[in-house]
Structures are given as structure tokens and as C-alpha cells.
Write an enzyme that holds these catalytic residues in place. Structure first.
Site, PDB file in Angstrom:
ATOM      1  N   HIS A 309       0.854  -1.199   0.000  1.00  0.00           N
ATOM      2  CA  HIS A 309       0.000   0.000   0.000  1.00  0.00           C
ATOM      3  C   HIS A 309       0.884   1.242   0.000  1.00  0.00           C
ATOM      4  O   HIS A 309       1.928   1.260   0.617  1.00  0.00           O
ATOM      5  CB  HIS A 309      -0.891   0.018   1.252  1.00  0.00           C
ATOM      6  N   ASP A 367      -7.918  -5.503   0.067  1.00  0.00           N
ATOM      7  CA  ASP A 367      -8.375  -6.391  -1.014  1.00  0.00           C
ATOM      8  C   ASP A 367      -7.962  -7.838  -0.809  1.00  0.00           C
ATOM      9  O   ASP A 367      -8.345  -8.707  -1.595  1.00  0.00           O
ATOM     10  CB  ASP A 367      -7.804  -5.889  -2.350  1.00  0.00           C
TER      11      ASP A 367
HETATM   12  C1  SDX Z   1      -6.314  -0.072  -2.838  1.00  0.00           C
HETATM   13  O1  SDX Z   1      -4.574   4.480  -2.006  1.00  0.00           O
HETATM   14  C2  SDX Z   1      -5.482   3.842  -1.360  1.00  0.00           C
HETATM   15  O2  SDX Z   1      -5.842   4.195  -0.260  1.00  0.00           O
HETATM   16  C3  SDX Z   1      -6.069   2.639  -2.102  1.00  0.00           C
HETATM   17  C4  SDX Z   1      -7.070   1.785  -1.333  1.00  0.00           C
HETATM   18  C5  SDX Z   1      -8.359   2.536  -1.025  1.00  0.00           C
HETATM   19  O3  SDX Z   1      -9.062   2.151  -0.098  1.00  0.00           O
HETATM   20  O4  SDX Z   1      -8.701   3.460  -1.848  1.00  0.00           O
HETATM   21  O5  SDX Z   1      -6.478   1.372  -0.095  1.00  0.00           O
HETATM   22  C6  SDX Z   1      -7.470   0.544  -2.135  1.00  0.00           C
HETATM   23  O6  SDX Z   1      -6.058   0.270  -3.966  1.00  0.00           O
HETATM   24  C7  SDX Z   1      -5.446  -1.036  -2.092  1.00  0.00           C
HETATM   25  C8  SDX Z   1      -4.211  -1.501  -2.939  1.00  0.00           C
HETATM   26  C9  SDX Z   1      -4.701  -2.607  -3.889  1.00  0.00           C
HETATM   27  N1  SDX Z   1      -3.649  -2.979  -4.848  1.00  0.00           N
HETATM   28  C10 SDX Z   1      -2.989  -4.140  -4.775  1.00  0.00           C
HETATM   29  O7  SDX Z   1      -3.138  -4.953  -3.872  1.00  0.00           O
HETATM   30  C11 SDX Z   1      -2.038  -4.407  -5.958  1.00  0.00           C
HETATM   31  C12 SDX Z   1      -0.689  -4.948  -5.444  1.00  0.00           C
HETATM   32  N2  SDX Z   1      -0.005  -3.863  -4.714  1.00  0.00           N
HETATM   33  C13 SDX Z   1       0.968  -3.073  -5.491  1.00  0.00           C
HETATM   34  O8  SDX Z   1       0.600  -2.865  -6.822  1.00  0.00           O
HETATM   35  C14 SDX Z   1       1.408  -1.823  -4.718  1.00  0.00           C
HETATM   36  O9  SDX Z   1       1.711  -2.220  -3.441  1.00  0.00           O
HETATM   37  C15 SDX Z   1       0.502  -0.619  -4.639  1.00  0.00           C
HETATM   38  C16 SDX Z   1       0.001  -0.173  -5.969  1.00  0.00           C
HETATM   39  C17 SDX Z   1      -0.671  -0.913  -3.763  1.00  0.00           C
HETATM   40  C18 SDX Z   1       1.302   0.536  -3.995  1.00  0.00           C
HETATM   41  O10 SDX Z   1       2.227   0.943  -4.939  1.00  0.00           O
HETATM   42  P1  SDX Z   1       3.356   2.023  -4.549  1.00  0.00           P
HETATM   43  O11 SDX Z   1       3.036   2.780  -3.339  1.00  0.00           O
HETATM   44  O12 SDX Z   1       3.668   2.785  -5.792  1.00  0.00           O
HETATM   45  O13 SDX Z   1       4.526   1.099  -4.121  1.00  0.00           O
HETATM   46  P2  SDX Z   1       5.643   0.611  -5.107  1.00  0.00           P
HETATM   47  O14 SDX Z   1       4.986   0.014  -6.312  1.00  0.00           O
HETATM   48  O15 SDX Z   1       6.607   1.731  -5.307  1.00  0.00           O
HETATM   49  O16 SDX Z   1       6.293  -0.548  -4.258  1.00  0.00           O
HETATM   50  C19 SDX Z   1       7.373  -0.267  -3.389  1.00  0.00           C
HETATM   51  C20 SDX Z   1       8.277  -1.488  -3.535  1.00  0.00           C
HETATM   52  C21 SDX Z   1       8.643  -1.791  -4.989  1.00  0.00           C
HETATM   53  O17 SDX Z   1       9.901  -2.427  -4.986  1.00  0.00           O
HETATM   54  P3  SDX Z   1      11.221  -1.501  -5.320  1.00  0.00           P
HETATM   55  O18 SDX Z   1      10.946  -0.858  -6.669  1.00  0.00           O
HETATM   56  O19 SDX Z   1      11.325  -0.507  -4.187  1.00  0.00           O
HETATM   57  O20 SDX Z   1      12.358  -2.514  -5.359  1.00  0.00           O
HETATM   58  O21 SDX Z   1       7.568  -2.651  -3.067  1.00  0.00           O
HETATM   59  C22 SDX Z   1       7.382  -3.570  -4.161  1.00  0.00           C
HETATM   60  C23 SDX Z   1       7.623  -2.809  -5.448  1.00  0.00           C
HETATM   61  O22 SDX Z   1       8.134  -3.672  -6.440  1.00  0.00           O
HETATM   62  N3  SDX Z   1       5.991  -4.019  -4.074  1.00  0.00           N
HETATM   63  C24 SDX Z   1       5.583  -5.274  -4.249  1.00  0.00           C
HETATM   64  C25 SDX Z   1       4.194  -5.242  -4.039  1.00  0.00           C
HETATM   65  N4  SDX Z   1       3.803  -3.997  -3.764  1.00  0.00           N
HETATM   66  C26 SDX Z   1       4.917  -3.243  -3.799  1.00  0.00           C
HETATM   67  N5  SDX Z   1       6.257  -6.401  -4.548  1.00  0.00           N
HETATM   68  C27 SDX Z   1       5.497  -7.535  -4.653  1.00  0.00           C
HETATM   69  N6  SDX Z   1       4.157  -7.594  -4.460  1.00  0.00           N
HETATM   70  C28 SDX Z   1       3.480  -6.466  -4.148  1.00  0.00           C
HETATM   71  N7  SDX Z   1       2.170  -6.506  -3.961  1.00  0.00           N
END
Ligand code: SDX
Length: 431
Positions: A309, A367
Site C-alpha cells: 500500500h 483487497d
Molecule cells: C487499494 O490508495 C489507497 O488508499 C487505495 C485503497 C483505497 O481504499 O482506496 O487502499 C485501495 O487500492 C489497495 C491496494 C490494492 N492494490 C494491490 O493490492 C495491488 C498490489 N499492490 C501493489 O501494486 C502496490 O503495493 C501498490 C500499488 C498498492 C502501492 O504501490 P506504490 O506505493 O507505488 O509502491 P511501489 O509500487 O513503489 O512498491 C514499493 C516497492 C517496490 O519495490 P522496489 O521498486 O522498491 O524494489 O515494493 C514492491 C515494489 O516492487 N511491491 C511489491 C508489491 N507492492 C509493492 N512487490 C510484490 N508484491 C506487491 N504486492
């Protein structure tokens, strides 16, 4: 207006120093007002993804990402999930205080009396293919509300804003349920005024003319709790979309349709569908290490859906409540040994012990467990995000209402341009 701390932030560039005021809210980090940065220093800030940017002042919802806390108008989500109900939470988000009994009765009556759609709106559904994703249908029909409810599109009339607000909260369950029925090839079921909000939604989704349908109180309570847990969440992507659309003066139905469109993405509200599909693909507990490895592989686009998140760097409090509900609902429904739930729990346990997830502070989000409950309730995965949209409509419209009550300007970000400098047109023979 936020409280001026009297402090200033100093910014020095090209030998010139500029000062900007620092404001503080009631909770959370202070903010630096950089509104005059471009005028003073001829530079923009640069923050793709808005990781360090506050877009607005709001009094509605607060998240402490480090502690894993979520407050709706100051009330912890755990208390509201346990003691309140969705329509009372709607009142709280919209008007800022928990309602008295009389206020709640009046609000509930106004919503109940607006649950039917204009009869001609049924025709919109027949224009879609039966196998259209329900989010495409919901996005289209919500936008089409602008073509039917002209008497509540004048954004400068507080009364029309209030009517549009009630209409959206009242009609989204009908719109979403009819999208479900249309995909299933079953007749639409009209709302009933003798049912609660959650009972009505389940009735419109699952009752058929061929037999009487009694709403299961366990499912109604679980449904209502899912609505509450998804109601609002600060300036997430879809809420920011609604605010940006509203800043142009677009009517409320168009703004909410924009929010539905943004929520659809698998990185946002589409994650509940993607998460259950991922859990199904993993299939059994022994396959989990393979997928954990894929999730950690920088060259593999696979991510653990339902994990991570932007704001929470601790457990999403909604995920905790949802996990308890999953156990409760599946147990009460007599669904023992649910393989998907077993995979989810083991995946959570392994991930939370893995240094990659620990170091990046990746925890289950809202989720991760919601799809397991929704599937147990009888919904196909394609209905998960429409149900999220139904729940979040009150958050979107509360944030839109808050913005409309302030005299705001159109939102118009700038950019860092790295394209070609000016050049002259070349005729095709000269290229
Ligand atoms: C919702 O914003 C809100 O409040 C949203 C929400 C709401 O109520 O409105 O809470 C609802 O959207 C919840 C999130 C649902 N999405 C997912 O579950 C999809 C999987 N999660 C990722 O796509 C990600 O964690 C996000 C999109 C939720 C957050 O993305 P960020 O903040 O841009 O984080 P990031 O992509 O920069 O990740 C930071 C690091 C990265 O690695 P590095 O580049 O630093 O090496 O963490 C890794 C990412 O690769 N990472 C993950 C991961 N999530 C982040 N690695 C593996 N699996 C994951 N799920």
C-alpha cells in the site's frame, strides 16, 4: 484554513533563498505551502505518483500508515465496523457527526425513497454485451445519470448537490445489482423499501421470480460491514480523480463515473478480483513459495495482489477486520476447509516472515480477504470491484461535497518536459 505554525521552510536555488509557510493539521505531518514557488523561483516541484504531495485540506478521513490506523471523522474503523452500520457511516462521512435517531431515520428514509432508477435507464443495459465486465456497465450507467437527473446537476445549488448525493448513494446498489442480473441473464429485481440497505442489495442480486428469497442475516451483516470498510480512504487515486473532475465544474454524476473508471485498475480497486484470481492460480499451499519468488523477482511483473500500500506501512486495519469476517462468515455458512482461505492465510504468514516483504513493509491490504468473503456469499469475481465502487460512492461524493463547499480552483498540474525543442515542419519528401 489550516493552522499556520508560524514556521517557514527555506528553499535555496541559483543563489536565491525563498521562504514558504508551514501549516499543521489536527493529525499527521505538517505541510509546506509551495503555491508561490513557481512565481518566486521559476521552478516546479516534481513528484510523479504524489508520494510527498498533499492535494487538498480535508476533515473527512485520516490514515496513520505507520501505525495502521484509519479514522472516519475521528472514529476508528474498527469501532465503526463493530458498532455502526453503513448508512450511519454515510451520514457521518457526509455531515461530520454521528446522527441522532431522528436524523438517522430522516436520512434512511430519503435514501430508501431514491433507490429506484428512472425506468428508461433499463434500456442502457440492453446496449451492452451480456459478457461485458460489470465495471464497464456501472461506469456507463452512472455517467448516464447525468442525462436523466437534470434537476440535480447544478453544482452551484446546495440543494441540488444534496439531491445528487442522496440519489448516488441510493441508486448505486440498484445499478450494480442490475449489472449482475444482466450478466447472469436473469430479470432485474426492483428495490424494496422494507429492507435495509445491505438486505436490499442482496435481494436485488440473488432473488428470482421463481421462488421467494429470504435474506440471510449473516450475509446481510457481512455485506454491510464490507460496505463500511470500503467507504472512504483519504485522497486515493479514484477519490483524487473525482476531486480533479469536480474542480472543472463537471456535474456530480460525471465525477463519480470518473471515480468508477479509475477504481477499476488492478493496482487499485481491481485488486480484489485480481487477488482472488491469484489465490486460485496458486491453488494449493505447496505452490506458495513459487509465487513468493515470482513476486520478489524484479524481472517478473507479477506482484502479490492484495499486498502492499502507498500509505500503510503496517497492517491495513481493514484487512484485519476483513480477515476476522472471513473466518466468521465461512464458519457460519458451514464452509469448512476453504482451500482459498487456507492459501491466503499461509501466503500471509510466509510473506510476513520473508525479508523482502518485511524490508519493504508490505502487508495485506483491504483487497486481500474481501474476495474470499464475496465469493462465499455467491458473487463472481467480476462483481468484486463493482461492490467496491458501490461502497466507495459515499466517500467520493463526501470528498466532492467538501471540495464544492470551498471556493476552489481548477486542478491543473504542470510537468517536466523532456521532449524535442522547437523544430520546423518537414515535407514528406524531405524526411
Ligand atoms: C487499494 O490508495 C489507497 O488508499 C487505495 C485503497 C483505497 O481504499 O482506496 O487502499 C485501495 O487500492 C489497495 C491496494 C490494492 N492494490 C494491490 O493490492 C495491488 C498490489 N499492490 C501493489 O501494486 C502496490 O503495493 C501498490 C500499488 C498498492 C502501492 O504501490 P506504490 O506505493 O507505488 O509502491 P511501489 O509500487 O513503489 O512498491 C514499493 C516497492 C517496490 O519495490 P522496489 O521498486 O522498491 O524494489 O515494493 C514492491 C515494489 O516492487 N511491491 C511489491 C508489491 N507492492 C509493492 N512487490 C510484490 N508484491 C506487491 N504486492
Amino acid at each position: 484554513m489550516p493552522k499556520d505554525t508560524g514556521k517557514t521552510a527555506t528553499f535555496t536555488i541559483d543563489g536565491a533563498t525563498h521562504e514558504f509557510p508551514v501549516y499543521s493539521g489536527t493529525l499527521g505531518p505538517d505541510v509546506v505551502d509551495i503555491g508561490k514557488l513557481y512565481a518566486k523561483a521559476d521552478v516546479f516541484t516534481f513528484d510523479p505518483g504524489y508520494t510527498s504531495t498533499g492535494s487538498c485540506e480535508s476533515k473527512i478521513t485520516f490514515i496513520d500508515g505507520e501505525k495502521g490506523e484509519l479514522l472516519y471523522r475521528g472514529y476508528p474503523i474498527e469501532q465503526l465496523a463493530e458498532k455502526s452500520h453503513y448508512l450511519e457511516v454515510c451520514y457521518l462521512l457526509l455531515y461530520g457527526e454521528l446522527p441522532t435517531k431522528a436524523q438517522m431515520d430522516d436520512f434512511e428514509t430519503r435514501v430508501t425513497k431514491h433507490t429506484m432508477l428512472h425506468e428508461q435507464m433499463r434500456n442502457f443495459y440492453s446496449g451492452f454485451r451480456r459478457d461485458a465486465h460489470p465495471m464497464a456497465v456501472v461506469c456507463g450507467v452512472v455517467g448516464a445519470m447525468s442525462a436523466f437527473y437534470h434537476d440535480s446537476t447544478d453544482i452551484n445549488d446546495p440543494w441540488q448537490r444534496e439531491v445528487a448525493t442522496i440519489r448516488l448513494i441510493a441508486k448505486l446498489p440498484t445499478i450494480v445489482a442490475w449489472a449482475f442480473k444482466y450478466a447472469a441473464g436473469q430479470p432485474f429485481v426492483y428495490p424494496r423499501n422494507d429492507l435495509t440497505y445491505a438486505e436490499n442489495f442482496l435481494h436485488m442480486c440473488f432473488s428470482v421470480p421463481a421462488e421467494t428469497y429470504e435474506v440471510n442475516p449473516i450475509l446481510a451483516k457481512a455485506m454491510d460491514r464490507i460496505f463500511t470498510l470500503h467507504a472512504d480512504h483519504e485522497q486515493n487515486a479514484s477519490t483524487s480523480t473525482v476531486r480533479l473532475a469536480g474542480s472543472s465544474g463537471a456535474n456530480p454524476f460525471a465525477c463519480i463515473a470518473a471515480g468508477v473508471a479509475c477504481l477499476w485498475g488492478p493496482a487499485h480497486g481491481g485488486a480484489n478480483q485480481a487477488c482472488l484470481e491469484m489465490l486460485r492460480e496458486i491453488g494449493t499451499v505447496d505452490q506458495i513459495p513459487t509465487y513468493i519468488k515470482k513476486a520478489k523477482d524484479k524481472d517478473d511483473p507479477f506482484r502479490l495482489m492484495g499486498f502492499g500500500h502507498r500509505v500503510y506501512k503496517n497492517f491495513d486495519p481493514r484487512a484485519k477486520v476483513m480477515k476476522e469476517s472471513a473466518d466468521e462468515v465461512l464458519g457460519l455458512l458451514g464452509i469448512e476447509n476453504n482451500e482459498t482461505l487456507a492459501v491466503a492465510k499461509e501466503l500471509e504468514r510466509i510473506a510476513l516472515e520473508d525479508e523482502y516483504f518485511v524490508e519493504k513493509k508490505l502487508y495485506p491490504n483491504v483487497d486481500f480477504y474481501s474476495g474470499i468473503i464475496l465469493e462465499a456469499m455467491g458473487f463472481p469475481t467480476s462483481m468484486f470491484t463493482p461492490i467496491f465502487a458501490l461502497s466507495r460512492t459515499v466517500g467520493w461524493i463526501s470528498q466532492w461535497k467538501e471540495m464544492m463547499e470551498e471556493s476552489g480552483r481548477i486542478g491543473r498540474p504542470r510537468q517536466l518536459y523532456t521532449g524535442p525543442t522547437q523544430r520546423d515542419y518537414a515535407d514528406v519528401d524531405a524526411r
